[in-house]
Design a protein around this motif. Structure first.
Motif, PDB file in Angstrom:
ATOM      1  N   ARG A  65      29.158 -33.206-117.250  1.00 20.93           N
ATOM      2  CA  ARG A  65      28.796 -31.836-117.643  1.00 20.93           C
ATOM      3  C   ARG A  65      29.869 -30.844-117.226  1.00 20.93           C
ATOM      4  O   ARG A  65      30.213 -29.927-117.971  1.00 20.93           O
ATOM      5  CB  ARG A  65      27.454 -31.443-117.021  1.00 20.93           C
ATOM      6  N   TRP A  66      30.397 -31.018-116.026  1.00 14.05           N
ATOM      7  CA  TRP A  66      31.450 -30.149-115.526  1.00 14.05           C
ATOM      8  C   TRP A  66      32.695 -30.248-116.409  1.00 14.05           C
ATOM      9  O   TRP A  66      33.299 -29.240-116.780  1.00 14.05           O
ATOM     10  CB  TRP A  66      31.758 -30.535-114.089  1.00 14.05           C
ATOM     11  N   THR A  67      33.051 -31.470-116.770  1.00 13.75           N
ATOM     12  CA  THR A  67      34.224 -31.682-117.619  1.00 13.75           C
ATOM     13  C   THR A  67      34.017 -31.067-118.998  1.00 13.75           C
ATOM     14  O   THR A  67      34.916 -30.399-119.529  1.00 13.75           O
ATOM     15  CB  THR A  67      34.519 -33.187-117.736  1.00 13.75           C
ATOM     16  N   LEU A  68      32.844 -31.269-119.584  1.00 15.93           N
ATOM     17  CA  LEU A  68      32.563 -30.669-120.893  1.00 15.93           C
ATOM     18  C   LEU A  68      32.573 -29.146-120.819  1.00 15.93           C
ATOM     19  O   LEU A  68      33.058 -28.473-121.732  1.00 15.93           O
ATOM     20  CB  LEU A  68      31.221 -31.158-121.427  1.00 15.93           C
ATOM     21  N   ARG A  69      32.047 -28.615-119.732  1.00 17.79           N
ATOM     22  CA  ARG A  69      32.030 -27.159-119.551  1.00 17.79           C
ATOM     23  C   ARG A  69      33.455 -26.625-119.428  1.00 17.79           C
ATOM     24  O   ARG A  69      33.792 -25.591-120.004  1.00 17.79           O
ATOM     25  CB  ARG A  69      31.214 -26.800-118.320  1.00 17.79           C
ATOM     26  N   ALA A  70      34.307 -27.340-118.707  1.00 19.99           N
ATOM     27  CA  ALA A  70      35.704 -26.923-118.581  1.00 19.99           C
ATOM     28  C   ALA A  70      36.404 -27.008-119.936  1.00 19.99           C
ATOM     29  O   ALA A  70      37.172 -26.137-120.309  1.00 19.99           O
ATOM     30  CB  ALA A  70      36.425 -27.799-117.558  1.00 19.99           C
ATOM     31  N   TRP A  71      36.108 -28.042-120.689  1.00 19.25           N
ATOM     32  CA  TRP A  71      36.717 -28.231-122.014  1.00 19.25           C
ATOM     33  C   TRP A  71      36.274 -27.148-122.993  1.00 19.25           C
ATOM     34  O   TRP A  71      37.051 -26.672-123.803  1.00 19.25           O
ATOM     35  CB  TRP A  71      36.353 -29.609-122.550  1.00 19.25           C
ATOM     36  N   SER A  72      35.012 -26.736-122.886  1.00 15.40           N
ATOM     37  CA  SER A  72      34.482 -25.765-123.842  1.00 15.40           C
ATOM     38  C   SER A  72      34.733 -24.316-123.423  1.00 15.40           C
ATOM     39  O   SER A  72      34.261 -23.399-124.085  1.00 15.40           O
ATOM     40  CB  SER A  72      32.983 -25.993-124.050  1.00 15.40           C
ATOM     41  N   GLY A  73      35.418 -24.117-122.323  1.00 21.41           N
ATOM     42  CA  GLY A  73      35.751 -22.754-121.924  1.00 21.41           C
ATOM     43  C   GLY A  73      34.766 -22.106-120.991  1.00 21.41           C
ATOM     44  O   GLY A  73      34.697 -20.890-120.907  1.00 21.41           O
ATOM     45  N   GLY A  74      33.952 -22.869-120.299  1.00 23.19           N
ATOM     46  CA  GLY A  74      33.098 -22.297-119.270  1.00 23.19           C
ATOM     47  C   GLY A  74      31.627 -22.220-119.582  1.00 23.19           C
ATOM     48  O   GLY A  74      30.840 -21.899-118.728  1.00 23.19           O
ATOM     49  N   ALA A 104      44.947 -23.033-121.555  1.00 27.16           N
ATOM     50  CA  ALA A 104      43.809 -22.677-120.714  1.00 27.16           C
ATOM     51  C   ALA A 104      42.850 -23.855-120.583  1.00 27.16           C
ATOM     52  O   ALA A 104      42.304 -24.111-119.512  1.00 27.16           O
ATOM     53  CB  ALA A 104      43.074 -21.471-121.304  1.00 27.16           C
ATOM     54  N   ARG A 105      42.673 -24.594-121.658  1.00 24.21           N
ATOM     55  CA  ARG A 105      41.791 -25.758-121.637  1.00 24.21           C
ATOM     56  C   ARG A 105      42.358 -26.831-120.715  1.00 24.21           C
ATOM     57  O   ARG A 105      41.629 -27.424-119.918  1.00 24.21           O
ATOM     58  CB  ARG A 105      41.631 -26.290-123.059  1.00 24.21           C
ATOM     59  N   ALA A 106      43.662 -27.050-120.805  1.00 29.75           N
ATOM     60  CA  ALA A 106      44.296 -28.060-119.950  1.00 29.75           C
ATOM     61  C   ALA A 106      44.204 -27.660-118.487  1.00 29.75           C
ATOM     62  O   ALA A 106      43.927 -28.497-117.620  1.00 29.75           O
ATOM     63  CB  ALA A 106      45.749 -28.252-120.366  1.00 29.75           C
ATOM     64  N   THR A 107      44.407 -26.384-118.204  1.00 31.71           N
ATOM     65  CA  THR A 107      44.306 -25.902-116.830  1.00 31.71           C
ATOM     66  C   THR A 107      42.882 -26.046-116.307  1.00 31.71           C
ATOM     67  O   THR A 107      42.675 -26.441-115.160  1.00 31.71           O
ATOM     68  CB  THR A 107      44.746 -24.424-116.747  1.00 31.71           C
ATOM     69  N   ALA A 108      41.892 -25.750-117.127  1.00 34.27           N
ATOM     70  CA  ALA A 108      40.491 -25.856-116.710  1.00 34.27           C
ATOM     71  C   ALA A 108      40.103 -27.304-116.437  1.00 34.27           C
ATOM     72  O   ALA A 108      39.219 -27.567-115.621  1.00 34.27           O
ATOM     73  CB  ALA A 108      39.579 -25.259-117.783  1.00 34.27           C
ATOM     74  N   LEU A 109      40.759 -28.247-117.100  1.00 38.69           N
ATOM     75  CA  LEU A 109      40.424 -29.660-116.903  1.00 38.69           C
ATOM     76  C   LEU A 109      41.082 -30.256-115.657  1.00 38.69           C
ATOM     77  O   LEU A 109      40.736 -31.366-115.265  1.00 38.69           O
ATOM     78  CB  LEU A 109      40.833 -30.475-118.135  1.00 38.69           C
ATOM     79  N   LEU A 110      42.008 -29.529-115.032  1.00 42.70           N
ATOM     80  CA  LEU A 110      42.692 -30.077-113.867  1.00 42.70           C
ATOM     81  C   LEU A 110      41.740 -30.397-112.723  1.00 42.70           C
ATOM     82  O   LEU A 110      41.854 -31.443-112.090  1.00 42.70           O
ATOM     83  CB  LEU A 110      43.777 -29.103-113.385  1.00 42.70           C
ATOM     84  N   ALA A 111      40.790 -29.517-112.440  1.00 46.64           N
ATOM     85  CA  ALA A 111      39.861 -29.743-111.321  1.00 46.64           C
ATOM     86  C   ALA A 111      38.977 -30.970-111.565  1.00 46.64           C
ATOM     87  O   ALA A 111      38.924 -31.866-110.710  1.00 46.64           O
ATOM     88  CB  ALA A 111      39.029 -28.503-111.054  1.00 46.64           C
ATOM     89  N   PRO A 112      38.268 -31.079-112.710  1.00 48.27           N
ATOM     90  CA  PRO A 112      37.442 -32.272-112.896  1.00 48.27           C
ATOM     91  C   PRO A 112      38.253 -33.564-112.956  1.00 48.27           C
ATOM     92  O   PRO A 112      37.821 -34.599-112.444  1.00 48.27           O
ATOM     93  CB  PRO A 112      36.701 -32.031-114.209  1.00 48.27           C
ATOM     94  N   LEU A 113      39.445 -33.499-113.528  1.00 49.95           N
ATOM     95  CA  LEU A 113      40.276 -34.705-113.582  1.00 49.95           C
ATOM     96  C   LEU A 113      40.811 -35.064-112.201  1.00 49.95           C
ATOM     97  O   LEU A 113      40.905 -36.247-111.858  1.00 49.95           O
ATOM     98  CB  LEU A 113      41.411 -34.527-114.587  1.00 49.95           C
ATOM     99  N   GLY A 114      41.116 -34.051-111.384  1.00 53.48           N
ATOM    100  CA  GLY A 114      41.538 -34.315-110.014  1.00 53.48           C
ATOM    101  C   GLY A 114      40.432 -34.952-109.189  1.00 53.48           C
ATOM    102  O   GLY A 114      40.675 -35.878-108.412  1.00 53.48           O
ATOM    103  N   VAL A 115      39.215 -34.464-109.376  1.00 53.07           N
ATOM    104  CA  VAL A 115      38.068 -35.049-108.667  1.00 53.07           C
ATOM    105  C   VAL A 115      37.851 -36.494-109.127  1.00 53.07           C
ATOM    106  O   VAL A 115      37.595 -37.386-108.316  1.00 53.07           O
ATOM    107  CB  VAL A 115      36.798 -34.195-108.877  1.00 53.07           C
TER     108      VAL A 115
END
Length: 147
Positions: A98-107, A12-23
């Motif tokens: 901040r977006w990346t940290l939020r994605a890493w921490s689960g929202g 779930a963490r890896a999936t959440a990081l896809l958007a910020p890493l894609g940007v």
């Protein structure tokens, strides 16, 4: 009985990081392109449509040359071309972080709700600053802000 696979916390963490890493990948590719292809040379980029139609500078006029100057290590020239863009780049990097940290921490990040990363008052303030910059750079006393 076959059951569907469920994502663990790591997936779930890896999936959440896809958007910020894609940007980050898309922004990095755009910056690399602008750094490689000089926007100051005619014919590489189209003219600003607002400038072409009105003869006035928009808030982004000079932005590509600003990025080019920053890529080539000239922050003074970047500030002279478009100070608004030059000063917004660090703000965007912080917001992306901040977006990346939020994605890493689960929202959530420091108790902030998952759906909102920037308070609307800050967004409206930024838009107001952009409009003021847009107007002032086209007035005679603000010609130092023109690219």
């Amino acid at each position: 009985m076959v059951t569907g696979r469920t994502e663990g916390p790591r997936g779930a963490r890896a999936t959440a990081l896809l958007a910020p890493l894609g940007v980050a990948l898309a922004a990095g590719a755009a910056v690399a392109f602008v750094g490689a292809v000089d926007p100051g040379e005619p014919g590489h980029y189209p003219i600003c449509p607002f400038l072409m139609l009105t003869g006035l500078y928009c808030p982004g006029c000079g932005g590509l040359r600003t990025v080019y100057a920053l890529v080539h290590g000239d922050p003074v020239a970047a500030l002279g071309l478009n100070p608004f863009v030059a000063l917004m780049i660090p703000v965007l990097v912080v917001l992306w972080g901040r977006w990346t940290l939020r994605a890493w921490s689960g929202g959530t990040s420091r108790g902030a709700p998952a759906g909102r990363s920037v308070h609307p008052a800050y967004v409206w303030s930024l838009l107001a600053l952009m409009v003021v910059f847009w107007i002032v750079r086209n007035l005679p006393f603000g010609e130092f802000l023109a690219p």
